[in-house]
Enzyme design. Sequence first.
Site, PDB file in Angstrom:
ATOM      1  CB  SER A   1       5.604  17.772   2.059  1.00  0.00           C
ATOM      2  OG  SER A   1       5.536  18.840   1.136  1.00  0.00           O
TER       3      SER A   1
ATOM      4  CG  ASP B   1      15.243  21.523  -5.781  1.00  0.00           C
ATOM      5  OD1 ASP B   1      16.469  21.467  -5.618  1.00  0.00           O
ATOM      6  OD2 ASP B   1      14.465  20.610  -5.434  1.00  0.00           O
TER       7      ASP B   1
ATOM      8  CG  HIS C   1       1.065  19.971   1.666  1.00  0.00           C
ATOM      9  ND1 HIS C   1       1.301  20.989   2.582  1.00  0.00           N
ATOM     10  CD2 HIS C   1       2.277  19.470   1.346  1.00  0.00           C
ATOM     11  CE1 HIS C   1       2.603  21.091   2.794  1.00  0.00           C
ATOM     12  NE2 HIS C   1       3.215  20.185   2.063  1.00  0.00           N
TER      13      HIS C   1
END
Length: 448
Positions: free
Chosen positions: A126, A238, A387
């Site tokens: 993203s 992850d 973000h």
Amino acid sequence: MSSAMAKARSSVSARRGTVPAPRALLLFCAVASAYLPESAGAHRGAVRAPAGTVPAAVDQIMKDVQSITYPPDAYWRYVQATVPQAEPFPCEEGRGRVPWRSPSPPESVHQLRPGDIDVVGAMGDSLVCGNGAREYSPLGMAIQDRGVSYSGGGISTWRQIVTLPNILKVFNPNLVGYSKGRGDFLSYNAQLNVAIPAAIDDDSLDQAKLFVYKMQRDPAVNFTHDWKLLSISIGHNDLCSYQCFYKKQNTPEAHKLQLQKALDYLYKKVPRLFVSVVSMLDTTMTARMPRSNFCQLLNRIACPCVFQEATLEKGIVEMTRIVQKYQQKELELALSRRYMGRKDFTVEWQPFLQSTNLYKYSKEMEDDNTLFKMLARTPIMTPDCVHFNQRGMAILSTLLWRNMLEPVGNKTRRFLLATHRDIKCPTREAPYLFTKKNSENYYKFGHQ
């Protein structure tokens, strides 16, 4: 009533980007009832406003309406400042200066000038999709704003939106492959930005295959002849969501092996390719920075592995230790001789995001860290604190570009609130994108 409504509409439309909000509409309705004829008001059971109060109410409504804007007045905090046309691009080309593009396409990746890049692409999660980059509400975080992605976006120009492709477009106006707007990875706007939100290491090979598939079917791409630049940034999910629950499957070595599978495929399938592996962002960054209660809650959802230790401080220290091991494996892969058998292919590691690493293990971890002092002055994160907003994307673009023009072993690893004035330029001694091989020449002879 009609004249008051017309006056309000005219005033609102005069403000660029402003629209009346539901609250304003309710206020209009309230005042409109005050203008109803006596009989109509009586029929509806309305209470008449005292004489002389209607103009004052209208004035108050106008003030309320004019204070409601979309985008909000603070929108400038999320986007970079526009560069005036009178200000030239930091790099110059012309008589006696360094050529931006080779007279004919080079055979070797070690002699690749910025203007020789014909095709640009991006792989990742993203952060590469540009999720919520120009949104001012957490509700907009699902919007994939690929056109402003730091490594794959190309809407507008560097004057309004600094991205790696927009910098490259100055050197080669015929560049293709950059994202042209919002959309998912299969949309037209995505182009060769094949990043997928929530992608993990296991998706690397599939993204590499999609990148090749799209190129081979794009009439704008000469697959054999064109030089291509691909940026890869993956593995954050992850670390944040899996490694603490499935430790054996999510190790630094596993991160390296999944990247290796994708790079092996590209090495076998794609001619004339420069691959930039962007160092992993320290995923504890959002947990370390000052944030709202909402962001704290969202952080637990987006990155639960930070919160698996007895205290947040211990969780941060443990995760940042793993982050640095992941980064080390990326570097090992890029420095290996695995991809040095072809003169038209290279894999280079760009370490600028190591600037987000936590190096000081103390209770007040960021007490003297300039990164968060800078962020307090210039917010570069989206409202979810996960973000980067467009302003942040512009900074990442400039730092990535800077790394590409710096020799291996001496690349910037310090966070800078970079602007367009910090865009690095090719020089006579270093006219090419840096690779391991021409870096050796640079150190030995003083030029590439």
